[in-house]
Scaffold this motif. Structure first.
Motif, PDB file in Angstrom:
ATOM      1  N   ASP A  64       0.992  -1.477  -0.269  1.00 15.96           N
ATOM      2  CA  ASP A  64       0.160   0.287  -0.107  1.00 15.96           C
ATOM      3  C   ASP A  64       0.572   1.429  -0.498  1.00 15.96           C
ATOM      4  N   LEU A  65       1.697   1.414  -0.979  1.00 18.19           N
ATOM      5  CA  LEU A  65       2.143   2.891  -1.021  1.00 18.19           C
ATOM      6  C   LEU A  65       1.330   3.750  -0.900  1.00 18.19           C
ATOM      7  N   ASN A  66       0.458   4.016  -1.145  1.00 21.18           N
ATOM      8  CA  ASN A  66      -0.951   5.379  -0.799  1.00 21.18           C
ATOM      9  C   ASN A  66      -0.359   5.757   0.665  1.00 21.18           C
ATOM     10  N   ARG A  67      -0.469   4.568   1.918  1.00 21.48           N
ATOM     11  CA  ARG A  67      -1.066   4.968   2.370  1.00 21.48           C
ATOM     12  C   ARG A  67       0.679   5.227   3.404  1.00 21.48           C
ATOM     13  N   VAL A  68       2.003   4.966   3.090  1.00 22.25           N
ATOM     14  CA  VAL A  68       2.869   5.905   3.155  1.00 22.25           C
ATOM     15  C   VAL A  68       3.207   7.245   2.979  1.00 22.25           C
ATOM     16  N   VAL A  69       2.005   7.728   1.775  1.00 20.04           N
ATOM     17  CA  VAL A  69       2.692   9.033   0.673  1.00 20.04           C
ATOM     18  C   VAL A  69       1.004   9.763   1.970  1.00 20.04           C
ATOM     19  N   THR A  70       0.003   9.310   2.295  1.00 14.55           N
ATOM     20  CA  THR A  70      -0.281   9.782   3.268  1.00 14.55           C
ATOM     21  C   THR A  70      -0.003  10.049   4.922  1.00 14.55           C
ATOM     22  N   TYR A  71       1.391   8.745   4.763  1.00 18.30           N
ATOM     23  CA  TYR A  71       1.969   9.656   6.498  1.00 18.30           C
ATOM     24  C   TYR A  71       2.559  10.813   6.125  1.00 18.30           C
ATOM     25  N   LEU A  72       3.322  10.045   5.434  1.00 17.59           N
ATOM     26  CA  LEU A  72       3.852  11.599   4.621  1.00 17.59           C
ATOM     27  C   LEU A  72       3.787  13.123   5.143  1.00 17.59           C
ATOM     28  N   HIS A  73       2.423  13.120   4.274  1.00 14.41           N
ATOM     29  CA  HIS A  73       1.986  14.323   4.337  1.00 14.41           C
ATOM     30  C   HIS A  73       0.997  14.868   5.305  1.00 14.41           C
ATOM     31  N   ARG A  74       0.234  14.412   6.797  1.00 13.92           N
ATOM     32  CA  ARG A  74       0.326  14.214   7.624  1.00 13.92           C
ATOM     33  C   ARG A  74       1.688  14.048   8.365  1.00 13.92           C
ATOM     34  N   ASN A  75       3.088  13.951   8.338  1.00 11.78           N
ATOM     35  CA  ASN A  75       4.065  14.381   9.010  1.00 11.78           C
ATOM     36  C   ASN A  75       5.118  14.829   8.644  1.00 11.78           C
ATOM     37  N   PRO A  76       4.925  16.442   8.156  1.00 14.62           N
ATOM     38  CA  PRO A  76       6.298  17.059   7.089  1.00 14.62           C
ATOM     39  C   PRO A  76       7.421  16.942   7.348  1.00 14.62           C
ATOM     40  N   GLU A  77       7.593  16.548   9.149  1.00  9.26           N
ATOM     41  CA  GLU A  77       9.055  16.588   9.252  1.00  9.26           C
ATOM     42  C   GLU A  77       9.652  15.426   9.138  1.00  9.26           C
ATOM     43  N   VAL A  78       8.827  14.334   8.725  1.00  9.88           N
ATOM     44  CA  VAL A  78       9.379  13.510   8.148  1.00  9.88           C
ATOM     45  C   VAL A  78       9.986  13.658   6.247  1.00  9.88           C
ATOM     46  N   ASP A  79      11.733  13.382   6.128  1.00 10.97           N
ATOM     47  CA  ASP A  79      11.460  13.087   5.253  1.00 10.97           C
ATOM     48  C   ASP A  79      11.867  11.643   3.697  1.00 10.97           C
ATOM     49  N   LEU A  80      11.954  10.486   4.668  1.00 11.85           N
ATOM     50  CA  LEU A  80      12.114   9.143   4.224  1.00 11.85           C
ATOM     51  C   LEU A  80      11.658   8.444   5.251  1.00 11.85           C
ATOM     52  N   VAL A  81      10.545   7.171   4.162  1.00 12.29           N
ATOM     53  CA  VAL A  81       9.895   6.114   5.317  1.00 12.29           C
ATOM     54  C   VAL A  81      10.413   5.263   4.017  1.00 12.29           C
ATOM     55  N   GLY A  82      11.286   4.339   4.912  1.00 10.23           N
ATOM     56  CA  GLY A  82      11.751   2.630   4.724  1.00 10.23           C
ATOM     57  C   GLY A  82      10.518   1.742   4.903  1.00 10.23           C
ATOM     58  N   GLY A  83      10.870   1.344   4.600  1.00  8.79           N
ATOM     59  CA  GLY A  83      10.260  -0.701   4.906  1.00  8.79           C
ATOM     60  C   GLY A  83      11.340  -1.502   5.181  1.00  8.79           C
ATOM     61  N   ALA A  84      10.560  -3.097   4.622  1.00  9.71           N
ATOM     62  CA  ALA A  84      11.169  -3.892   5.120  1.00  9.71           C
ATOM     63  C   ALA A  84      10.910  -4.350   3.992  1.00  9.71           C
ATOM     64  N   VAL A  85      12.919  -5.256   3.794  1.00  8.73           N
ATOM     65  CA  VAL A  85      12.599  -6.812   2.920  1.00  8.73           C
ATOM     66  C   VAL A  85      13.098  -7.640   3.337  1.00  8.73           C
ATOM     67  N   VAL A  86      11.970  -8.474   2.108  1.00  7.13           N
ATOM     68  CA  VAL A  86      12.622  -9.962   2.994  1.00  7.13           C
ATOM     69  C   VAL A  86      12.976 -10.764   2.276  1.00  7.13           C
ATOM     70  N   ASN A  87      14.055 -11.608   2.109  1.00  2.00           N
ATOM     71  CA  ASN A  87      15.115 -12.184   1.690  1.00  2.00           C
ATOM     72  C   ASN A  87      14.268 -13.742   1.342  1.00  2.00           C
ATOM     73  N   LEU A  88      14.060 -13.653  -0.209  1.00  2.00           N
ATOM     74  CA  LEU A  88      14.042 -15.494  -0.500  1.00  2.00           C
ATOM     75  C   LEU A  88      14.942 -15.905  -0.602  1.00  2.00           C
ATOM     76  N   PRO A  89      15.587 -17.271  -0.827  1.00  2.00           N
ATOM     77  CA  PRO A  89      13.642 -18.180  -0.502  1.00  2.00           C
ATOM     78  C   PRO A  89      13.977 -18.395   0.632  1.00  2.00           C
ATOM     79  N   LEU A  90      14.435 -18.147   1.613  1.00  2.00           N
ATOM     80  CA  LEU A  90      13.972 -18.292   3.791  1.00  2.00           C
ATOM     81  C   LEU A  90      13.486 -17.332   3.813  1.00  2.00           C
ATOM     82  N   LEU A  91      13.028 -16.816   3.709  1.00  2.00           N
ATOM     83  CA  LEU A  91      12.047 -15.535   4.663  1.00  2.00           C
ATOM     84  C   LEU A  91      12.418 -14.229   4.956  1.00  2.00           C
ATOM     85  N   GLN A  92      14.094 -13.830   5.530  1.00  2.00           N
ATOM     86  CA  GLN A  92      14.585 -13.612   6.561  1.00  2.00           C
ATOM     87  C   GLN A  92      14.102 -11.553   6.192  1.00  2.00           C
TER      88      GLN A  92
END
Length: 204
Positions: A64-92
């Motif tokens: 959900d990219l729109n959720r992250v953009v909405t968060y940035l609109h609501r929190n103008p002091e934040v410059d960057l929202v990072g996510g999590a990367v799940v490595n395959l095939p072990l789901l780490q």
């Protein structure tokens, strides 16, 4: 999951073409490296926000990219929202929140672990994030680096960008580890590591 413009920085020996009119390819000289590619792609961005992804990341339908953009609109002091990367095939999932930076060229804007709009402040996230285009341009990437650009970027962003992490914002990582030709380039990190040693030993 996304119907906006996509910019591809391509330093392949034979750049790939796309039928999708929404995809713009920035062709670079062969083996220019990731830092030059990221800067070239960022220079083409005309939107307020930019998303950074590598070519071996796989999106799932619930992203959900729109959720992250909405968060940035609501929190103008934040410059960057990072996510999590799940490595395959072990789901780490690799935890970057406690990763060491090369040095601390500036005071943090907010202490690590403090909350902004319910998300924790961190000093480093995976190369999977949505940020404010103008603010990311304030940092950019060091084009002396072809492979190992990640820690250098977030070290220089320390004290400049306010970064948070959203654990619900995630993608899969399908690295082509068994492609010998790809790995011959990907693992050639010696020149980058030598350069980083010289660069950061002078500051810390």
């Amino acid at each position: 999951v996304f119907d906006g413009p996509v910019i591809v920085a391509d330093d392949s020996r034979t750049p790939q073409s796309y039928d999708d009119p929404g995809v713009h390819v920035v062709e670079l000289p062969f083996d220019s490296g990731v830092a030059r590619g990221r800067n070239a792609a960022l220079a083409e961005v005309t939107t307020e926000f930019v998303m950074s992804v590598d070519d071996d990341f796989v999106f799932t339908p619930d992203l959900d990219l729109n959720r992250v953009v909405t968060y940035l609109h609501r929190n103008p002091e934040v410059d960057l929202v990072g996510g999590a990367v799940v490595n395959l095939p072990l789901l780490q999932v690799v935890d970057y929140s406690t990763a060491r930076l090369f040095a601390y060229p500036g005071e943090p804007i907010r202490p690590a672990g403090s909350l902004v709009g319910g998300l924790a402040v961190v000093h480093k996230v995976p190369q999977f994030w949505i940020g404010r285009t103008a603010r990311v341009r304030d940092v950019g990437w060091d084009e002396n680096l072809k492979r190992v650009d990640h820690n250098d970027f977030f070290t220089r962003a320390h004290g400049v960008l306010l970064t948070v992490q959203d654990p619900a914002f995630h993608c899969l990582h399908a690295q082509p580890k068994f492609d010998a030709r790809y790995q011959s380039f990907r693992t050639n990190t010696g020149p980058d590591l030598a350069y980083l040693s010289r660069k950061w030993s002078a500051t810390g």
